[in-house]
Design a protein around this motif. Structure first.
Motif, PDB file in Angstrom:
ATOM      1  N   LEU A  22      33.779  41.789  47.754  1.00  0.00           N
ATOM      2  CA  LEU A  22      33.395  41.372  49.101  1.00  0.00           C
ATOM      3  C   LEU A  22      33.653  42.478  50.122  1.00  0.00           C
ATOM      4  CD1 LEU A  22      34.796  37.775  48.818  1.00  0.00           C
ATOM      5  CD2 LEU A  22      32.464  38.273  49.583  1.00  0.00           C
ATOM      6  N   LEU A  23      34.811  43.111  50.008  1.00  0.00           N
ATOM      7  CA  LEU A  23      35.140  44.182  50.938  1.00  0.00           C
ATOM      8  C   LEU A  23      34.205  45.373  50.783  1.00  0.00           C
ATOM      9  CD1 LEU A  23      39.040  44.054  50.705  1.00  0.00           C
ATOM     10  CD2 LEU A  23      37.610  43.298  52.623  1.00  0.00           C
ATOM     11  N   GLU A  24      33.817  45.668  49.542  1.00  0.00           N
ATOM     12  CA  GLU A  24      32.870  46.759  49.305  1.00  0.00           C
ATOM     13  C   GLU A  24      31.527  46.479  49.982  1.00  0.00           C
ATOM     14  OE1 GLU A  24      34.552  48.153  44.903  1.00  0.00           O
ATOM     15  OE2 GLU A  24      32.713  46.969  45.065  1.00  0.00           O
ATOM     16  N   ARG A  25      31.221  45.210  50.172  1.00  0.00           N
ATOM     17  CA  ARG A  25      29.971  44.810  50.824  1.00  0.00           C
ATOM     18  C   ARG A  25      30.184  44.470  52.297  1.00  0.00           C
ATOM     19  NH1 ARG A  25      30.042  45.028  45.977  1.00  0.00           N
ATOM     20  NH2 ARG A  25      28.270  45.061  44.546  1.00  0.00           N
ATOM     21  N   ARG A  26      31.293  44.967  52.825  1.00  0.00           N
ATOM     22  CA  ARG A  26      31.613  44.888  54.253  1.00  0.00           C
ATOM     23  C   ARG A  26      31.738  43.447  54.749  1.00  0.00           C
ATOM     24  NH1 ARG A  26      31.251  49.939  56.337  1.00  0.00           N
ATOM     25  NH2 ARG A  26      30.044  51.472  55.166  1.00  0.00           N
ATOM     26  N   LYS A  27      32.303  42.595  53.906  1.00  0.00           N
ATOM     27  CA  LYS A  27      32.592  41.234  54.293  1.00  0.00           C
ATOM     28  C   LYS A  27      34.098  41.064  54.476  1.00  0.00           C
ATOM     29  CE  LYS A  27      28.241  40.402  53.737  1.00  0.00           C
ATOM     30  NZ  LYS A  27      27.327  40.271  54.896  1.00  0.00           N
ATOM     31  N   SER A  28      34.485  39.984  55.141  1.00  0.00           N
ATOM     32  CA  SER A  28      35.890  39.705  55.402  1.00  0.00           C
ATOM     33  C   SER A  28      36.406  38.693  54.378  1.00  0.00           C
ATOM     34  CB  SER A  28      36.060  39.154  56.810  1.00  0.00           C
ATOM     35  OG  SER A  28      37.415  38.912  57.095  1.00  0.00           O
ATOM     36  N   VAL A  29      37.690  38.820  54.032  1.00  0.00           N
ATOM     37  CA  VAL A  29      38.275  38.007  52.971  1.00  0.00           C
ATOM     38  C   VAL A  29      39.574  37.355  53.446  1.00  0.00           C
ATOM     39  CG1 VAL A  29      39.276  38.022  50.644  1.00  0.00           C
ATOM     40  CG2 VAL A  29      37.317  39.487  51.162  1.00  0.00           C
ATOM     41  N   LEU A  30      39.728  36.070  53.113  1.00  0.00           N
ATOM     42  CA  LEU A  30      41.010  35.393  53.207  1.00  0.00           C
ATOM     43  C   LEU A  30      41.414  35.032  51.790  1.00  0.00           C
ATOM     44  CD1 LEU A  30      43.372  33.926  54.620  1.00  0.00           C
ATOM     45  CD2 LEU A  30      41.869  31.917  54.815  1.00  0.00           C
ATOM     46  N   LEU A  31      42.470  35.653  51.291  1.00  0.00           N
ATOM     47  CA  LEU A  31      42.946  35.399  49.931  1.00  0.00           C
ATOM     48  C   LEU A  31      44.166  34.499  49.994  1.00  0.00           C
ATOM     49  CD1 LEU A  31      42.904  35.935  46.865  1.00  0.00           C
ATOM     50  CD2 LEU A  31      44.313  37.945  47.279  1.00  0.00           C
ATOM     51  N   LEU A  32      44.081  33.339  49.324  1.00  0.00           N
ATOM     52  CA  LEU A  32      45.180  32.378  49.295  1.00  0.00           C
ATOM     53  C   LEU A  32      45.724  32.272  47.881  1.00  0.00           C
ATOM     54  CD1 LEU A  32      43.420  29.521  51.323  1.00  0.00           C
ATOM     55  CD2 LEU A  32      45.010  31.237  52.218  1.00  0.00           C
ATOM     56  N   ASP A  33      47.048  32.313  47.735  1.00  0.00           N
ATOM     57  CA  ASP A  33      47.671  32.131  46.423  1.00  0.00           C
ATOM     58  C   ASP A  33      48.882  31.216  46.590  1.00  0.00           C
ATOM     59  OD1 ASP A  33      47.643  33.896  43.535  1.00  0.00           O
ATOM     60  OD2 ASP A  33      49.422  32.710  43.976  1.00  0.00           O
ATOM     61  N   LYS A  34      49.010  30.243  45.691  1.00  0.00           N
ATOM     62  CA  LYS A  34      50.085  29.264  45.861  1.00  0.00           C
ATOM     63  C   LYS A  34      51.455  29.804  45.465  1.00  0.00           C
ATOM     64  CE  LYS A  34      49.934  26.696  41.461  1.00  0.00           C
ATOM     65  NZ  LYS A  34      49.681  25.374  40.852  1.00  0.00           N
ATOM     66  N   LYS A  35      51.488  30.916  44.742  1.00  0.00           N
ATOM     67  CA  LYS A  35      52.761  31.516  44.360  1.00  0.00           C
ATOM     68  C   LYS A  35      53.220  32.521  45.415  1.00  0.00           C
ATOM     69  CE  LYS A  35      54.477  30.699  40.921  1.00  0.00           C
ATOM     70  NZ  LYS A  35      55.423  29.619  40.553  1.00  0.00           N
ATOM     71  N   SER A  36      54.450  32.971  45.256  1.00  0.00           N
ATOM     72  CA  SER A  36      55.008  33.923  46.226  1.00  0.00           C
ATOM     73  C   SER A  36      54.601  35.360  45.931  1.00  0.00           C
ATOM     74  CB  SER A  36      56.536  33.820  46.242  1.00  0.00           C
ATOM     75  OG  SER A  36      57.062  34.105  44.953  1.00  0.00           O
ATOM     76  N   SER A  37      53.898  35.576  44.823  1.00  0.00           N
ATOM     77  CA  SER A  37      53.408  36.908  44.484  1.00  0.00           C
ATOM     78  C   SER A  37      52.050  36.779  43.825  1.00  0.00           C
ATOM     79  CB  SER A  37      54.378  37.634  43.547  1.00  0.00           C
ATOM     80  OG  SER A  37      54.552  36.901  42.349  1.00  0.00           O
ATOM     81  N   LEU A  38      51.255  37.825  43.918  1.00  0.00           N
ATOM     82  CA  LEU A  38      49.927  37.826  43.311  1.00  0.00           C
ATOM     83  C   LEU A  38      50.014  38.198  41.830  1.00  0.00           C
ATOM     84  CD1 LEU A  38      47.894  39.703  46.094  1.00  0.00           C
ATOM     85  CD2 LEU A  38      48.288  37.246  45.868  1.00  0.00           C
ATOM     86  N   GLY A  39      48.911  38.049  41.143  1.00  0.00           N
ATOM     87  CA  GLY A  39      48.833  38.532  39.760  1.00  0.00           C
ATOM     88  C   GLY A  39      48.541  37.471  38.734  1.00  0.00           C
ATOM     89  N   GLY A  40      49.099  36.260  38.919  1.00  0.00           N
ATOM     90  CA  GLY A  40      48.851  35.186  37.973  1.00  0.00           C
ATOM     91  C   GLY A  40      49.164  35.565  36.541  1.00  0.00           C
ATOM     92  N   ASN A  41      48.403  34.992  35.623  1.00  0.00           N
ATOM     93  CA  ASN A  41      48.579  35.328  34.213  1.00  0.00           C
ATOM     94  C   ASN A  41      48.005  36.690  33.864  1.00  0.00           C
ATOM     95  OD1 ASN A  41      49.927  32.995  33.303  1.00  0.00           O
ATOM     96  ND2 ASN A  41      48.009  31.870  33.151  1.00  0.00           N
ATOM     97  N   SER A  42      47.148  37.225  34.730  1.00  0.00           N
ATOM     98  CA  SER A  42      46.480  38.492  34.428  1.00  0.00           C
ATOM     99  C   SER A  42      47.465  39.625  34.179  1.00  0.00           C
ATOM    100  CB  SER A  42      45.541  38.872  35.575  1.00  0.00           C
ATOM    101  OG  SER A  42      44.603  37.849  35.832  1.00  0.00           O
ATOM    102  N   VAL A  43      48.582  39.614  34.902  1.00  0.00           N
ATOM    103  CA  VAL A  43      49.535  40.718  34.763  1.00  0.00           C
ATOM    104  C   VAL A  43      50.196  40.728  33.391  1.00  0.00           C
ATOM    105  CG1 VAL A  43      50.012  40.868  37.230  1.00  0.00           C
ATOM    106  CG2 VAL A  43      51.399  39.358  35.801  1.00  0.00           C
ATOM    107  N   LYS A  44      50.137  39.586  32.678  1.00  0.00           N
ATOM    108  CA  LYS A  44      50.808  39.487  31.384  1.00  0.00           C
ATOM    109  C   LYS A  44      49.892  39.814  30.215  1.00  0.00           C
ATOM    110  CE  LYS A  44      52.267  35.193  31.906  1.00  0.00           C
ATOM    111  NZ  LYS A  44      53.022  33.957  31.607  1.00  0.00           N
ATOM    112  N   ALA A  45      48.598  39.945  30.460  1.00  0.00           N
ATOM    113  CA  ALA A  45      47.651  40.194  29.364  1.00  0.00           C
ATOM    114  C   ALA A  45      48.015  41.486  28.639  1.00  0.00           C
ATOM    115  CB  ALA A  45      46.225  40.272  29.907  1.00  0.00           C
TER     116      ALA A  45
END
Length: 449
Positions: A22-45
């Motif tokens: 979205l940012l590459e296409r010059r749009k604005s983003v609101l990113l919401l995550d319910k945890k206190s840090s980003l990454g989810g399960n992806s960081v463990k792959a």
């Protein structure tokens, strides 16, 4: 001038990929995550990310095509659950996804391995042996930097729980979320990237409804993986469609921690360990399955062994195999999940497995020798991945249950979607699914702002 904003729910690799697109296409983003840090399960792959026809493959003289990748994925998905348009989207965009990670975020994906269910080597990882962290952290760091810049077009809010999707006239127009004790309404297109339901062990949860026999197993997922995106989309006045909710991947190799064998959350023993030459042995020291078979095949064989009282199952790596995945083994040993033996005799003495069995079943059928060090761990099947989820089209648009047509204003990406993998996901395709459909969702939402 106000830049149109898209709301991305979930800060794992799918949400991060959507946000950067979205940012590459010059749009604005609101990113919401319910945890206190980003990454989810992806960081463990831990196995890597698939790509067919990549620069890394060409450098290693590996011949591969999206068509061959499609064939392997379709065979794994099974004829009854195959969705050709989604598999085509996954496989034809795989090489460009790898190139995007390498070129935009400087991620090293030069190591290429062949893992279970693949006919060629196409699973890419970095030399550190922690591809999930290498990829996801690179996108996290860049997004966090962009968010800190003056007049930034991205806002990141952590510990933010989305309560519902806002709807007007059949279209999704935003979300209502709670953060810091306040309930806030945010308006814009929405991309759901909330992950799986593989840690939803509640008595009325999705696993209980569709695969109750799995409630007795442990999981490799973080406690955030409770199917939030599914519930949000199903709560719409005209609910979203879902598919394959009974298709849950039980990974064959979760570590049994000797210090806490009954732990409900277990570390994953990376598929790369078997890809490097790790052996699976029953309690008598005999091999019982081809180690690089598909995950569902290996899991079924392990469950049969355990059911017949021939457990525990051990994962054994010789010197050469351990050297190939040294960073993995060093980490697992440091956590007490894996033990290093000086040689086969020490392994036999400690486990009670007959040395003659090791001599006849292991050393004579593999490249292992009786005098080399061995790395050994007790493993068991664990709930790992949910192939089911929201019904989407190849443009990552969430589909209506009633009409099968796209719900205006709503996209989804990553493990929250269903239909891509059918009955079984190939190793290395979870990170790929996150990047490919995250980018597709970002492009779609950007085009309709």
């Amino acid at each position: 001038m106000t830049v149109p904003r898209t709301i991305v729910v979930g800060g794992g690799l799918a949400g991060l990929s959507a946000s950067h697109t979205l940012l590459e296409r010059r749009k604005s983003v609101l990113l919401l995550d319910k945890k206190s840090s980003l990454g989810g399960n992806s960081v463990k792959a831990s196995s890597g990310i698939n790509g067919a026809g990549t620069e890394a493959q060409r450098a290693l003289k590996i011949e591969d095509t999206p068509e061959a990748f499609y064939t392997d994925t379709a065979a794994s998905a099974g004829p009854k659950l195959i969705q050709p348009t989604l598999i085509t989207a996954l496989t034809t965009n795989s090489a460009s996804a790898i190139a995007w990670l390498a070129d935009t975020f400087d991620v090293d994906l030069s190591v290429v391995s062949r893992l279970g269910g693949h006919t060629v080597a196409r699973t890419h990882r970095d030399k550190s042996g922690a591809p999930g962290w290498a990829i996801t952290s690179a996108l996290m760091k860049k997004l966090t930097t962009l968010a800190s810049e003056p007049e930034s077009h991205v806002e990141i809010i952590k510990s933010a729980r989305v309560l519902k999707l806002l709807e007007e006239g059949g279209a999704v127009v935003g979300v209502e979320y709670e953060a810091g004790g306040s309930v806030v309404a945010a308006h814009g297109n929405v991309i759901l990237a909330t992950g799986s339901y593989a840690a939803d062990f509640s008595s009325r949860g999705i696993l209980a409804s569709h695969r109750p026999e799995l409630l007795a197993l442990s999981t490799t997922n973080g406690d955030h993986a409770t199917g939030d995106g599914l519930r949000l989309a199903l709560a719409l006045p005209a609910p979203a469609g879902v598919c394959d909710l009974d298709q849950v991947q039980v990974h064959p190799t979760g570590f049994v921690d000797p210090a806490n064998p009954a732990a409900k959350t277990k570390f994953l023993a990376a598929e790369a360990l078997r890809g490097a030459g790790g052996l699976l042995l029953d309690a008598q020291g005999a091999r019982f399955v081809r180690e690089v078979e598909r995950r569902d095949v290996v899991t079924a064989a392990m469950q049969m062994v355990e059911g017949e009282g021939r457990g525990p199952v051990r994962l054994v790596l010789g010197e050469r195999a351990a050297a190939e995945v040294k960073s993995h083994c060093d980490f697992y040993v440091s956590k007490g999940l894996m033990q290093r033996y000086a040689d086969a005799a020490a392994f036999a003495e400690d486990t009670g497995i007959s040395f003659d069995t090791i001599l006849s079943k292991v050393a004579t059928t593999t490249s292992y020798t009786l005098t080399e060090p061995l790395h050994v761990a007790i493993i068991t099947p664990v709930v790992h991945y949910t192939m089911g989820g929201l019904s989407v089209d190849a443009s990552a648009r969430v589909l209506s249950e009633a009409s099968g047509t796209p719900i205006a204003g709503l996209w989804a990406a990553g493990e929250v979607i269903g239909g891509v993998h059918g009955r079984n996901r190939l190793a290395g395709s979870s990170l790929l699914e996150a990047v490919v459909f995250g980018r597709i969702a970002g492009e779609g939402a950007a085009g309709e702002v």
